[in-house]
Design a protein around this motif. Sequence first.
Motif, PDB file in Angstrom:
ATOM      1  N   GLY B  37       0.822  -1.198   0.000  1.00 50.17           N
ATOM      2  CA  GLY B  37       0.000   0.000   0.000  1.00 50.17           C
ATOM      3  C   GLY B  37       0.859   1.251   0.000  1.00 50.17           C
ATOM      4  O   GLY B  37       2.063   1.212   0.279  1.00 50.17           O
ATOM      5  N   SER B  38       0.215   2.371  -0.302  1.00 48.27           N
ATOM      6  CA  SER B  38       0.943   3.640  -0.442  1.00 48.27           C
ATOM      7  C   SER B  38       0.614   4.623   0.678  1.00 48.27           C
ATOM      8  O   SER B  38       0.964   5.784   0.605  1.00 48.27           O
ATOM      9  N   THR B  60      -1.121  -0.314  -4.049  1.00 53.47           N
ATOM     10  CA  THR B  60      -2.524   0.072  -3.898  1.00 53.47           C
ATOM     11  C   THR B  60      -2.663   1.575  -3.666  1.00 53.47           C
ATOM     12  O   THR B  60      -1.798   2.217  -3.067  1.00 53.47           O
ATOM     13  N   VAL B  61      -3.773   2.108  -4.164  1.00 56.34           N
ATOM     14  CA  VAL B  61      -4.152   3.506  -3.917  1.00 56.34           C
ATOM     15  C   VAL B  61      -5.634   3.540  -3.569  1.00 56.34           C
ATOM     16  O   VAL B  61      -6.374   2.612  -3.899  1.00 56.34           O
ATOM     17  N   ALA B  62      -6.040   4.606  -2.909  1.00 60.52           N
ATOM     18  CA  ALA B  62      -7.455   4.797  -2.573  1.00 60.52           C
ATOM     19  C   ALA B  62      -8.062   5.800  -3.544  1.00 60.52           C
ATOM     20  O   ALA B  62      -7.354   6.604  -4.154  1.00 60.52           O
ATOM     21  N   HIS B  76       0.594  11.366  -4.982  1.00 62.86           N
ATOM     22  CA  HIS B  76       1.198  10.057  -4.791  1.00 62.86           C
ATOM     23  C   HIS B  76       1.057   9.218  -6.043  1.00 62.86           C
ATOM     24  O   HIS B  76       1.936   8.439  -6.381  1.00 62.86           O
ATOM     25  N   LEU B  77      -0.065   9.408  -6.727  1.00 63.45           N
ATOM     26  CA  LEU B  77      -0.279   8.649  -7.964  1.00 63.45           C
ATOM     27  C   LEU B  77       0.822   8.940  -8.977  1.00 63.45           C
ATOM     28  O   LEU B  77       1.372   8.012  -9.580  1.00 63.45           O
ATOM     29  N   ASP B  78       1.137  10.226  -9.150  1.00 67.18           N
ATOM     30  CA  ASP B  78       2.196  10.582 -10.100  1.00 67.18           C
ATOM     31  C   ASP B  78       3.513   9.926  -9.706  1.00 67.18           C
ATOM     32  O   ASP B  78       4.249   9.400 -10.551  1.00 67.18           O
ATOM     33  N   ARG B  81       3.451   6.161 -10.374  1.00 70.46           N
ATOM     34  CA  ARG B  81       3.529   5.858 -11.809  1.00 70.46           C
ATOM     35  C   ARG B  81       4.910   6.149 -12.366  1.00 70.46           C
ATOM     36  O   ARG B  81       5.407   5.413 -13.207  1.00 70.46           O
ATOM     37  N   ALA B 110     -10.554   6.721 -14.044  1.00 68.19           N
ATOM     38  CA  ALA B 110      -9.467   7.645 -13.684  1.00 68.19           C
ATOM     39  C   ALA B 110      -8.092   7.055 -13.980  1.00 68.19           C
ATOM     40  O   ALA B 110      -7.176   7.773 -14.366  1.00 68.19           O
ATOM     41  N   LEU B 111      -7.965   5.746 -13.781  1.00 70.11           N
ATOM     42  CA  LEU B 111      -6.634   5.132 -13.802  1.00 70.11           C
ATOM     43  C   LEU B 111      -6.420   4.201 -14.976  1.00 70.11           C
ATOM     44  O   LEU B 111      -5.334   3.640 -15.128  1.00 70.11           O
TER      45      LEU B 111
END
Lengths: 79, 277
Positions: B37-38, B60-62, B76-78, B81, B110-111
């Motif tokens: 998880g992140s 994992t992301v929420a 965090h997503l950036d 990735r 979104a992803l």
Amino acid sequence: MSTTESDAETVQITVNGDDRSVPHRYPLTDLLHDLNVDPESVSGVAVAINESVVRRQDWSDVTLAEGDTVEVITAQQGG
Amino acid sequence: MSEAAPTDTRPTASTRDASDDALTIGGETYSSRLLIGSSAYPNPQIMLDAIDASGAELVTVAIRRVNVESPAPESHLDLIRKGGYRVLPNTAGCYTAREAVLVAQLAREALDTDLIKLEVIGDDETLMPDVEQLLKAAKELIDDGFTVLAYANDDPITCRKLADMGCAAVMPLGSPIGSGMGIVNPYNLRIIREVVTDTPLIVDAGIGTASDATIAMELGYDGILLNTAIAEAQHPVAMAKAMRLAVESGRLAYQAGRVPERIYAKASSSMEGRVGQ
């Protein structure tokens, strides 16, 4: 009793749980700009209106109506 | 002269090399059996260093509402990735199938991924799955083309149902989310492994330290998903490495096949030729 056109044209919507007044037929892309989301460049964001996902390619075709519930989401840290 | 080989579902000893021992989820293969998880790292750089040290490929992301008041400078997503990791969105915080399905659909949009870690919880004290809603959501998402990794109770019946309906992975908890209690019911996990034979099983939640992960892997589990045990360790990057080694170690031990347990001793050294005989 008369109302000005601008009053008559204002609708109430809910955006991410908060009430908001916007002009009738307000473009979704304008709302996204209001939320600091640039519909042209943003990545990792999705939109649902009334619990239906609006595909990104359709964002520019959508306008908002009275009572719409809009969710604008992104990915955050999670486990 | 020849005898029928005993039934043994373990991979052969020739799969000792971890690189030959990929985990397959929904048609994709992963060389790492650790998913992480992140959330809750001291800062984003430690998160990235910990993910790197863990060897994980799925992170994992929420899914949450955009924060209009204080948009993050770099999400965090950036960061995840950019690191080349594959994102696994979750439905954390959903209490009903309806909420979870919508969040999964938003995540997919979104992803640009069909992967979803499905969580449908019953309350926020135990964070235990609501089985009725979980099964309903899993069915709807599978029908909608999602690759569903379902967080489940350590209940063989529920896990078997999730596998039978076509989940890409079934993920029973070791103990409650974030509790660090480890594997509290290894007997249930053993039964689940016996009844779910064709679907990857991942222990999700409750891992506290490296040995917990090893125990789960020794039980024949296909992988481990954890977050808090690394993110909130005193030294997250070191713990991430420990978890990587623990998962690999447990996997190898499972494949190698442990000796049977016995309560009396059995001498390792031959009794032949003892001095004074």
